[in-house]
Write a protein that holds these residues in place. Structure first.
Motif, PDB file in Angstrom:
ATOM      1  N   LEU A 141      50.221  19.318  45.968  1.00  0.00           N
ATOM      2  CA  LEU A 141      49.532  20.079  44.920  1.00  0.00           C
ATOM      3  C   LEU A 141      50.264  21.402  44.746  1.00  0.00           C
ATOM      4  N   ILE A 142      50.576  21.729  43.510  1.00  0.00           N
ATOM      5  CA  ILE A 142      51.176  23.026  43.195  1.00  0.00           C
ATOM      6  C   ILE A 142      50.164  23.822  42.382  1.00  0.00           C
ATOM      7  N   ASP A 143      49.825  24.965  42.907  1.00  0.00           N
ATOM      8  CA  ASP A 143      48.794  25.819  42.308  1.00  0.00           C
ATOM      9  C   ASP A 143      49.463  26.903  41.467  1.00  0.00           C
ATOM     10  N   ALA A 144      49.476  26.675  40.143  1.00  0.00           N
ATOM     11  CA  ALA A 144      50.032  27.668  39.214  1.00  0.00           C
ATOM     12  C   ALA A 144      48.932  28.251  38.356  1.00  0.00           C
ATOM     13  N   SER A 145      47.762  28.403  38.947  1.00  0.00           N
ATOM     14  CA  SER A 145      46.628  28.990  38.231  1.00  0.00           C
ATOM     15  C   SER A 145      46.867  30.489  38.032  1.00  0.00           C
ATOM     16  N   HIS A 146      46.033  31.108  37.225  1.00  0.00           N
ATOM     17  CA  HIS A 146      46.154  32.541  36.937  1.00  0.00           C
ATOM     18  C   HIS A 146      46.035  33.353  38.231  1.00  0.00           C
ATOM     19  N   PRO A 147      46.768  34.461  38.346  1.00  0.00           N
ATOM     20  CA  PRO A 147      46.699  35.264  39.576  1.00  0.00           C
ATOM     21  C   PRO A 147      45.299  35.745  39.933  1.00  0.00           C
ATOM     22  N   SER A 198      42.022  28.746  43.205  1.00  0.00           N
ATOM     23  CA  SER A 198      42.952  28.661  44.334  1.00  0.00           C
ATOM     24  C   SER A 198      42.233  28.298  45.626  1.00  0.00           C
ATOM     25  N   ALA A 199      41.063  28.879  45.842  1.00  0.00           N
ATOM     26  CA  ALA A 199      40.294  28.566  47.055  1.00  0.00           C
ATOM     27  C   ALA A 199      39.937  27.082  47.109  1.00  0.00           C
ATOM     28  N   ASN A 200      39.521  26.534  45.978  1.00  0.00           N
ATOM     29  CA  ASN A 200      39.181  25.109  45.924  1.00  0.00           C
ATOM     30  C   ASN A 200      40.406  24.235  46.177  1.00  0.00           C
ATOM     31  N   ALA A 201      41.540  24.631  45.617  1.00  0.00           N
ATOM     32  CA  ALA A 201      42.767  23.853  45.799  1.00  0.00           C
ATOM     33  C   ALA A 201      43.218  23.864  47.254  1.00  0.00           C
ATOM     34  N   ILE A 202      43.147  25.022  47.889  1.00  0.00           N
ATOM     35  CA  ILE A 202      43.552  25.140  49.301  1.00  0.00           C
ATOM     36  C   ILE A 202      42.661  24.271  50.189  1.00  0.00           C
ATOM     37  N   GLU A 203      41.354  24.326  49.930  1.00  0.00           N
ATOM     38  CA  GLU A 203      40.406  23.534  50.732  1.00  0.00           C
ATOM     39  C   GLU A 203      40.626  22.038  50.533  1.00  0.00           C
ATOM     40  N   ALA A 204      40.804  21.633  49.274  1.00  0.00           N
ATOM     41  CA  ALA A 204      41.005  20.208  48.979  1.00  0.00           C
ATOM     42  C   ALA A 204      42.269  19.676  49.633  1.00  0.00           C
ATOM     43  N   CYS A 205      43.333  20.461  49.613  1.00  0.00           N
ATOM     44  CA  CYS A 205      44.587  20.044  50.233  1.00  0.00           C
ATOM     45  C   CYS A 205      44.460  19.930  51.747  1.00  0.00           C
ATOM     46  N   LYS A 206      43.769  20.885  52.331  1.00  0.00           N
ATOM     47  CA  LYS A 206      43.574  20.861  53.789  1.00  0.00           C
ATOM     48  C   LYS A 206      42.804  19.616  54.210  1.00  0.00           C
ATOM     49  N   ASN A 207      41.737  19.294  53.468  1.00  0.00           N
ATOM     50  CA  ASN A 207      40.879  18.162  53.830  1.00  0.00           C
ATOM     51  C   ASN A 207      41.523  16.811  53.548  1.00  0.00           C
ATOM     52  N   SER A 208      42.465  16.785  52.599  1.00  0.00           N
ATOM     53  CA  SER A 208      43.094  15.509  52.236  1.00  0.00           C
ATOM     54  C   SER A 208      44.515  15.383  52.783  1.00  0.00           C
ATOM     55  N   ALA A 209      44.955  16.371  53.560  1.00  0.00           N
ATOM     56  CA  ALA A 209      46.301  16.369  54.156  1.00  0.00           C
ATOM     57  C   ALA A 209      47.399  16.261  53.101  1.00  0.00           C
ATOM     58  N   VAL A 210      47.212  16.980  52.000  1.00  0.00           N
ATOM     59  CA  VAL A 210      48.205  17.040  50.932  1.00  0.00           C
ATOM     60  C   VAL A 210      48.887  18.410  50.996  1.00  0.00           C
ATOM     61  N   LEU A 252      43.182  49.653  36.313  1.00  0.00           N
ATOM     62  CA  LEU A 252      43.859  48.409  36.678  1.00  0.00           C
ATOM     63  C   LEU A 252      43.057  47.671  37.739  1.00  0.00           C
ATOM     64  N   ILE A 253      42.598  46.472  37.378  1.00  0.00           N
ATOM     65  CA  ILE A 253      41.893  45.634  38.354  1.00  0.00           C
ATOM     66  C   ILE A 253      42.941  44.935  39.210  1.00  0.00           C
ATOM     67  N   ASP A 254      42.940  45.217  40.492  1.00  0.00           N
ATOM     68  CA  ASP A 254      43.941  44.650  41.393  1.00  0.00           C
ATOM     69  C   ASP A 254      43.715  43.154  41.602  1.00  0.00           C
ATOM     70  N   ARG A 255      44.779  42.478  41.951  1.00  0.00           N
ATOM     71  CA  ARG A 255      44.672  41.048  42.223  1.00  0.00           C
ATOM     72  C   ARG A 255      43.804  40.799  43.458  1.00  0.00           C
ATOM     73  N   PRO A 256      43.069  39.678  43.460  1.00  0.00           N
ATOM     74  CA  PRO A 256      42.271  39.354  44.649  1.00  0.00           C
ATOM     75  C   PRO A 256      43.178  39.071  45.839  1.00  0.00           C
ATOM     76  N   LYS A 257      42.687  39.391  47.012  1.00  0.00           N
ATOM     77  CA  LYS A 257      43.463  39.162  48.235  1.00  0.00           C
ATOM     78  C   LYS A 257      43.174  37.749  48.733  1.00  0.00           C
ATOM     79  N   ILE A 258      44.163  36.877  48.605  1.00  0.00           N
ATOM     80  CA  ILE A 258      44.007  35.473  48.988  1.00  0.00           C
ATOM     81  C   ILE A 258      45.124  35.101  49.957  1.00  0.00           C
ATOM     82  N   PHE A 259      44.779  34.354  51.010  1.00  0.00           N
ATOM     83  CA  PHE A 259      45.808  33.851  51.920  1.00  0.00           C
ATOM     84  C   PHE A 259      46.254  32.482  51.415  1.00  0.00           C
ATOM     85  N   TYR A 260      47.500  32.402  50.947  1.00  0.00           N
ATOM     86  CA  TYR A 260      48.067  31.138  50.491  1.00  0.00           C
ATOM     87  C   TYR A 260      48.918  30.550  51.611  1.00  0.00           C
ATOM     88  N   PRO A 261      48.723  29.273  51.970  1.00  0.00           N
ATOM     89  CA  PRO A 261      49.520  28.663  53.048  1.00  0.00           C
ATOM     90  C   PRO A 261      51.015  28.652  52.782  1.00  0.00           C
TER      91      PRO A 261
END
Length: 251
Positions: free
Chosen positions: A69-75, A81-93, A228-237
């Motif tokens: 899975l490649i996550d090219a969603s808006h920053p 992104s949180a949903n994508a990270i969780e889904a990948c972890k649970n499905s070993a993708v 300026l609204i700063d980007r959310p702080k997300i840990f991407y694998p």
């Protein structure tokens, strides 16, 4: 490689074509009919429309045997992104985040905030004529803050029936709505800021693709403060900062 691409942005759509041209089997996921129509112009790319939570996405990844899975969603699409990270972890993708670069800031009148509500409070303290350029998805959060109740807020949004209806439901008058699709040059931003007599600009650091550079440059020329609204702080694998980096990771 069989790839599920979260492609709700302009650069996400560009990446879909690049990945497909490189011989990968790409399914691009979008949430709008507009994004779907653009991607359908490309050959050999499957398009899936609609929002997906983590559980739904996990089922798709498993059922259709996606390898990556490649996550090219808006920053600023934190939940996506949180949903994508969780889904990948649970499905070993395998998961790769494509993260567009932020615009480098060299203007002393930039006021950093962490949320739309904080942006409303800060903007109201800086001026009564507010020019809001953060898109349509969080208009309600900003406009319903008590801080901007006595302010004149001009919003710049995409000219779609759905977004215009939301603006009307939120009590905005036609005079407060600029319905245009970007990109916006420095010159056009200058004219719009002057036309609306803007006293403060509210934006996000969405990178050059999102036009953050030309908004800030126009504000700088007019000596206007920028909230300026700063980007959310997300840990991407795994993070790639360019299309080339994405392709290297895929290979």
């Amino acid at each position: 490689m069989k790839i599920f691409l979260v492609a709700g942005t302009e650069d996400g759509r560009q990446l879909a074509k690049i990945l497909s041209d490189a011989g990968n089997k790409v399914t691009a996921s979008v949430v709008s009919d507009y994004g779907k129509k653009i991607l359908q112009q490309y050959k050999n790319i499957s398009v899936r429309e609609g929002k997906l939570d983590a559980e739904e996405l996990e089922k798709i990844l498993r059922a259709e045997n996606f390898e990556m899975l490649i996550d090219a969603s808006h920053p600023y699409a934190e939940n996506v992104s949180a949903n994508a990270i969780e889904a990948c972890k649970n499905s070993a993708v395998d998961y790769i985040r494509y993260e567009r670069e932020e615009v480098k800031l060299d203007y002393e009148k930039i006021f950093h905030v962490a949320s739309y509500e904080d942006a409303a409070v800060q903007a109201a303290a800086l001026g009564k004529n507010i020019f809001l350029t953060t898109g349509s998805r969080n208009l309600k959060k900003f406009l319903q803050c008590d801080a901007v109740k006595d302010c004149n807020v001009t919003v710049r949004i995409l000219p779609t029936a759905e977004v215009l209806a939301e603006c009307e439901n939120l009590g905005l008058s036609p005079k407060q709505i600029i319905a245009l699709q970007g990109k916006f040059s420095v010159e056009l931003n200058l004219e719009l800021f002057k036309h609306t007599q803007a006293e403060v600009i509210v934006t996000k650091n969405s990178g050059t693709v999102g036009g953050a550079d030309t908004k800030i440059e126009a504000a700088k020329i007019l000596n206007l403060p920028v909230v300026l609204i700063d980007r959310p702080k997300i840990f991407y694998p795994c993070v790639a900062k360019s299309f080339e980096e994405v392709l290297k990771n895929v290979q």
